[in-house]
Write an enzyme that holds these catalytic residues in place. Structure first.
Site, PDB file in Angstrom:
ATOM      1  N   GLU A  38       0.832  -1.212   0.000  1.00  5.46           N
ATOM      2  CA  GLU A  38       0.000   0.000   0.000  1.00  5.46           C
ATOM      3  C   GLU A  38       0.865   1.261   0.000  1.00  5.46           C
ATOM      4  O   GLU A  38       0.551   2.233  -0.676  1.00  5.46           O
ATOM      5  CB  GLU A  38      -0.930   0.011   1.224  1.00  5.46           C
ATOM      6  CG  GLU A  38      -2.107  -0.939   1.105  1.00  5.46           C
ATOM      7  CD  GLU A  38      -3.055  -0.539  -0.020  1.00  5.46           C
ATOM      8  OE1 GLU A  38      -3.290   0.663  -0.205  1.00  5.46           O
ATOM      9  OE2 GLU A  38      -3.537  -1.440  -0.715  1.00  5.46           O
ATOM     10  N   CYS A 193     -12.509   1.038 -15.145  1.00  5.23           N
ATOM     11  CA  CYS A 193     -12.840   2.458 -14.987  1.00  5.23           C
ATOM     12  C   CYS A 193     -11.527   3.259 -14.963  1.00  5.23           C
ATOM     13  O   CYS A 193     -11.197   3.930 -13.994  1.00  5.23           O
ATOM     14  CB  CYS A 193     -13.646   2.677 -13.698  1.00  5.23           C
ATOM     15  SG  CYS A 193     -14.396   4.301 -13.618  1.00  5.23           S
ATOM     16  N   CYS A 203     -18.517  -2.760 -17.913  1.00  5.78           N
ATOM     17  CA  CYS A 203     -18.413  -2.472 -16.474  1.00  5.78           C
ATOM     18  C   CYS A 203     -19.590  -3.127 -15.738  1.00  5.78           C
ATOM     19  O   CYS A 203     -20.748  -2.961 -16.143  1.00  5.78           O
ATOM     20  CB  CYS A 203     -18.427  -0.965 -16.262  1.00  5.78           C
ATOM     21  SG  CYS A 203     -18.486  -0.520 -14.530  1.00  5.78           S
ATOM     22  N   CYS A 209     -24.557   3.820 -12.956  1.00 10.74           N
ATOM     23  CA  CYS A 209     -23.446   4.784 -12.879  1.00 10.74           C
ATOM     24  C   CYS A 209     -23.934   6.128 -13.418  1.00 10.74           C
ATOM     25  O   CYS A 209     -24.305   6.243 -14.589  1.00 10.74           O
ATOM     26  CB  CYS A 209     -22.258   4.279 -13.707  1.00 10.74           C
ATOM     27  SG  CYS A 209     -20.964   5.522 -13.829  1.00 10.74           S
TER      28      CYS A 209
END
Ligand code: SF4
Length: 350
Positions: A38, A193, A203, A209
């Site tokens: 991360e 995306c 998607c 969306c």
């Protein structure tokens, strides 16, 4: 799956078929490996970061190994990734975990985010991926998905926008399979995306969306306001000795290339010459070059000097010393400095 079933179900269903399941930190998915991944992924593309992650894990396979390492060892492996505070903070946080938590990363996001370099989103990414607990993650990929799906306007650096994104992300969390959900929404942002040319037709969450339905995808997310890029002249000096060693200084902990070893530098040629007790006319000019940082364009004006036969009056200290030709390539110097040395000292031991 019905187009209007809940967001997390559609996303997980898609991920089961298309998601990334072989990323290096997923095997095994330990808190330590997720944490390092991360931190490395902040500001760095996945494809760039993976070889760094693998070298890092080979050298520091667990948290106690990282805690026992010197800052120089950590930064040497970080060289080229940029944003060096990330590497320094990893090293510092690992030591704190050894001292305060017996070498085991705490499970609670609140305790994790009190460690250097771990913000709330990163703490939640560790908690959800390593412990399978639902928690909001808002890295760049996730922010883009959420901003488009809920048509949230405004730059995510603004507190009010971040709060809206956070609330929108929270309401979508999957009650089960928290680790997979976190990976799924990050994967959707990274592979479908995408920043340019999102593949909306394929998607799994396109039916509701808002950006897609209103044909307004280009409007989201709102980009960061333009940065005011400053320019700075930086005179740098390569001083060599006949044994091939060069003079290096450790940079201050804050600022450009914080904490790394680098060449002596100054804002002007005169002050650079003064640092090593030489008349500026004895500094041989090398070709100038540019180096871009996020907020700044550096015009690097390098010079070359030999310390012999007239030995330079350089006082060595903990932060300034000579490094042999077999030592400096292993230090993790800033990329432009390493490139400069390689261009000018390659095979040069005289
Ligand atoms: Fe992104 Fe398009 Fe999916 Fe909306 S429909 S989340 S814009 S890929």
């Amino acid at each position: 799956m019905a187009p209007n079933s809940i967001f997390s179900d559609r996303l997980l269903n898609w991920w089961d078929e298309h998601g990334r399941k072989n990323l290096p930190w997923q095997q095994p998915r330990t808190p330590y490996r997720v944490w390092v991944s991360e931190i490395m992924l902040q500001q760095t593309q996945l494809s760039t970061m993976i070889p760094y992650f693998e070298r890092f894990m080979a050298r520091f396979p667990d948290l106690p190994a990282l805690a026992a390492a010197s800052q120089d060892d950590v930064l040497a492996l970080w060289a080229g990734l940029g944003y060096y505070a990330r590497g320094r903070n990893l090293n510092k946080a690992a030591r704190m975990v050894v001292e305060q938590h017996g070498g085991v990363l705490p499970e609670a996001a609140g305790e994790l985010s009190s460690l250097p370099g771990i913000g709330q989103s990163t703490a939640n990414a560790i908690v959800s991926q390593a412990h399978d607990i639902p928690a909001v993650v808002l890295d760049g990929n996730v922010r883009r998905v959420i901003a488009r799906h809920d048509a949230i306007e405004g730059w995510a650096g603004k507190r009010s926008v971040l709060t809206a994104l956070w609330a929108s992300a929270e309401k979508r969390l999957a009650p089960q399979r928290a680790a997979d959900y976190t990976q799924a929404i990050m994967d959707l942002g990274a592979t479908v995306c995408t920043r340019t040319n999102p593949d909306c037709a394929h998607c799994p969450v396109n039916s509701d969306c808002q950006a897609f339905r209103s044909n307004n995808i280009g409007r989201f997310p709102t980009p960061r306001p333009k940065l005011n890029i400053r320019e700075k002249d930086l005179h740098m000096l390569i001083v060599t000795r006949s044994d091939g060693s060069i003079l290096l200084e450790r940079r201050p902990p804050a600022g450009i290339w914080g904490g790394l070893w680098s060449l002596p530098d100054a804002d002007s040629l005169d002050s650079l010459a003064q640092q090593v007790g030489l008349d500026p006319i004895h500094l041989k000019p090398l070709p100038d070059f540019e180096h871009r940082l996020t907020h700044m364009k550096l015009n690097i004006r390098p010079k070359l000097a030999r310390s012999e036969p007239a030995a330079l009056k350089v006082e060595c200290s903990e932060g300034k010393r000579w490094f042999g030709a077999d030592e400096w390539p292993l230090l993790g110097l800033p990329q432009p400095v390493l490139g400069l040395l390689e261009r000018n000292l390659h095979g040069d031991t005289a």
